[in-house]
Design an enzyme around this catalytic site. Structure first.
Site, PDB file in Angstrom:
ATOM      1  N   THR A  69      13.263  -6.952 -10.168  1.00 22.09           N
ATOM      2  CA  THR A  69      12.818  -8.325 -10.400  1.00 22.09           C
ATOM      3  C   THR A  69      11.536  -8.591  -9.620  1.00 22.09           C
ATOM      4  O   THR A  69      11.450  -8.264  -8.434  1.00 22.09           O
ATOM      5  CB  THR A  69      13.929  -9.307  -9.970  1.00 22.09           C
ATOM      6  OG1 THR A  69      15.090  -9.015 -10.746  1.00 22.09           O
ATOM      7  CG2 THR A  69      13.503 -10.746 -10.181  1.00 22.09           C
TER       8      THR A  69
ATOM      9  N   ALA B 152      -2.286  -6.678  -0.354  1.00 21.42           N
ATOM     10  CA  ALA B 152      -2.749  -8.036  -0.048  1.00 21.42           C
ATOM     11  C   ALA B 152      -2.906  -8.331   1.436  1.00 21.42           C
ATOM     12  O   ALA B 152      -3.779  -9.104   1.821  1.00 21.42           O
ATOM     13  CB  ALA B 152      -1.777  -9.047  -0.660  1.00 21.42           C
TER      14      ALA B 152
ATOM     15  N   CYS C  60       0.531   6.088  14.224  1.00 21.80           N
ATOM     16  CA  CYS C  60       1.655   6.248  15.130  1.00 21.80           C
ATOM     17  C   CYS C  60       1.768   5.049  16.053  1.00 21.80           C
ATOM     18  O   CYS C  60       0.784   4.418  16.406  1.00 21.80           O
ATOM     19  CB  CYS C  60       1.487   7.507  15.974  1.00 21.80           C
ATOM     20  SG  CYS C  60       1.301   8.970  14.968  1.00 21.80           S
TER      21      CYS C  60
ATOM     22  N   ASN D 116      -8.851   4.065   7.525  1.00 17.51           N
ATOM     23  CA  ASN D 116      -8.237   3.038   8.364  1.00 17.51           C
ATOM     24  C   ASN D 116      -8.401   3.315   9.854  1.00 17.51           C
ATOM     25  O   ASN D 116      -8.389   2.394  10.650  1.00 17.51           O
ATOM     26  CB  ASN D 116      -6.753   2.860   8.014  1.00 17.51           C
ATOM     27  CG  ASN D 116      -5.989   4.163   8.004  1.00 17.51           C
ATOM     28  OD1 ASN D 116      -6.321   5.081   7.259  1.00 17.51           O
ATOM     29  ND2 ASN D 116      -4.991   4.265   8.846  1.00 17.51           N
TER      30      ASN D 116
ATOM     31  N   GLY E  38       0.798  -1.220   0.000  1.00 14.30           N
ATOM     32  CA  GLY E  38       0.000   0.000   0.000  1.00 14.30           C
ATOM     33  C   GLY E  38       0.832   1.271   0.000  1.00 14.30           C
ATOM     34  O   GLY E  38       0.543   2.219  -0.731  1.00 14.30           O
TER      35      GLY E  38
END
Ligand SMILES: *Cc1c(COP(=O)(O)O)cnc(C)c1O
Length: 387
Positions: free
Chosen positions: A239, A202, A327, A153, A70
């Site tokens: 990669t 995820a 925090c 959140n 994220g």
């Protein structure tokens, strides 16, 4: 061990996801950029994962850019779109909601402080919502990017992204939304949302940590943040982490398939917590919207209670919760999100976030509510409680 009520911080990985990942941690170890058969096998895995994620989001595979999660998706979205808009149309104005995760908030601050962008915070109401009218008033022809979080959140409030994105589209300004919490709980088909950039990750939906994606609507001006090889349309060199990408796609598919069932159950559990706290604990206030909120999020402030002491006491008593703010515990600063919503500092210091998930049971919550009640009464400093 301890009852886990912090699913907004992260979720345990689904066993089926690990099983899917294991071959790519062992025998199928090739580099997807290699031309030989080992590389081809890895590349097939990546491209299949990309198709599956794209199917879930309702977009084209080439519009899915895999990232390390994220925070990186938010960085690529903001930095990439800000510099992209500056490059293509000399736009220099950033419109950001003040209730963003730090991955967006601090990135916006850095773009302003070190790169000369003009940063304007959008107004939010006392529930943490951005209103389409306010956005309409603030957006300018030289706005480079607008960013508004989908499901918050900390306080769970859900923004009406389709209404906000429609305004950005009318004005031809790139619109980003951080959907880390919303993904697999709320609708995230990109054309229904009407957004240009969407961050997903995820580990918030029972997949592995360290992997996510940024949806990039084709044609969106975006500059690379990490340069090097030409992976991910040249937007994200390095990669590929094949096992994590495979796990991410599988977790996304599983979570979407059970989204409705999970969301209904989470919402029932969430409401059980909210009703239990508000009915039984004096001086408790819900933060965020009562109904327009993430199905798994219950968040409060307790008047006259220090949130960090409450968290520590709950942990000792066997309940893992959060203050909601990004925090770390021990930081005496109140949450920026609560302050942006106009809450007084004192009250904001008494925050608690309880988030439920697939493993949560009603019995656990009943036990939790009893413990929380006694603890809040014990910890409350003897100050007047205003109703
Ligand atoms: C978890 C989270 C992030 C950060 O995601 P990581 O994958 O942990 O970097 C960003 N925004 C929101 C809203 C989140 O909940």
């Amino acid at each position: 061990m301890s009852t886990y009520l912090d699913y907004a911080a992260t979720t345990p990985m689904d066993d089926r996801v690990l099983d899917r990942m294991l071959p790519y941690l062992k025998e199928d170890f090739g580099n997807p950029s290699s031309v030989h058969i080992w590389g081809q096998r890895a590349e097939w895995a990546i491209e299949e994962a990309r198709e599956r994620v794209a199917k879930g989001l309702g977009c084209r595979p080439e519009e899915v850019i895999f990232t390390s999660g994220g925070s990186e998706s938010d960085n690529l979205a903001l930095r990439g779109a800000a510099f992209g808009a500056r490059d293509t149309r000399a736009a220099n104005h950033l419109l950001i909601s003040p209730v963003e995760h730090d991955a967006v908030r601090k990135t916006a601050l850095e773009l302003a402080e070190r790169h000369g962008f003009e940063l304007e915070w959008l107004p939010v109401d006392n529930l943490g919502r951005v209103s389409p009218n306010d956005l309409r008033k603030s957006v300018r022809s030289d706005s480079a990017v607008i960013s508004v979080i989908y499901g918050n959140n900390e306080i769970g409030t859900v923004n009406s992204i389709p209404d906000l994105a429609a305004i950005a589209r009318e004005r031809n300004v790139t619109f980003h939304s951080d959907a880390l919490q919303a993904t697999c709980q709320l609708p995230t088909r990109v054309d229904d949302l009407g957004i240009d950039l969407l961050s997903i990750g995820a580990h918030k939906f029972y997949g592995p940590k360290g992997v996510g994606a940024l949806y990039v609507r084709s044609g969106t001006p975006l500059l690379a943040v990490q340069t090097g090889g030409s992976q991910e349309q040249g937007l994200r060199a390095g990669t590929h982490n094949v096992p994590l990408i495979v796990g991410f796609a599988h977790a996304h598919e599983i979570a979407l398939a059970r989204q409705e069932r999970d969301a209904d159950r989470f919402q029932m559990l969430r409401d059980h917590i909210i009703d239990g706290v508000l009915d039984r604990i004096p001086g408790a206030r819900l933060t965020g919207h009562r109904t327009e909120r993430l199905p798994n999020n219950a968040s409060f402030v307790f008047q006259g209670v220090d949130g960090n002491s409450l968290l520590a006491a709950l942990d000792l008593a066997g309940f893992a919760c959060s203050s909601g703010s990004a925090c770390k515990t021990g930081d005496p600063e109140p949450s920026e999100v609560l302050l942006a919503m106009g809450m007084e500092r004192e009250l904001a210091l008494g925050s608690l976030r309880v988030t439920v998930g697939r493993q949560t049971t009603e019995a656990e919550l009943d036990e939790f509510l009893g413990v929380l009640h006694d603890m809040v009464i014990d910890l409350r400093t003897p100050v007047a409680i205003t109703a």
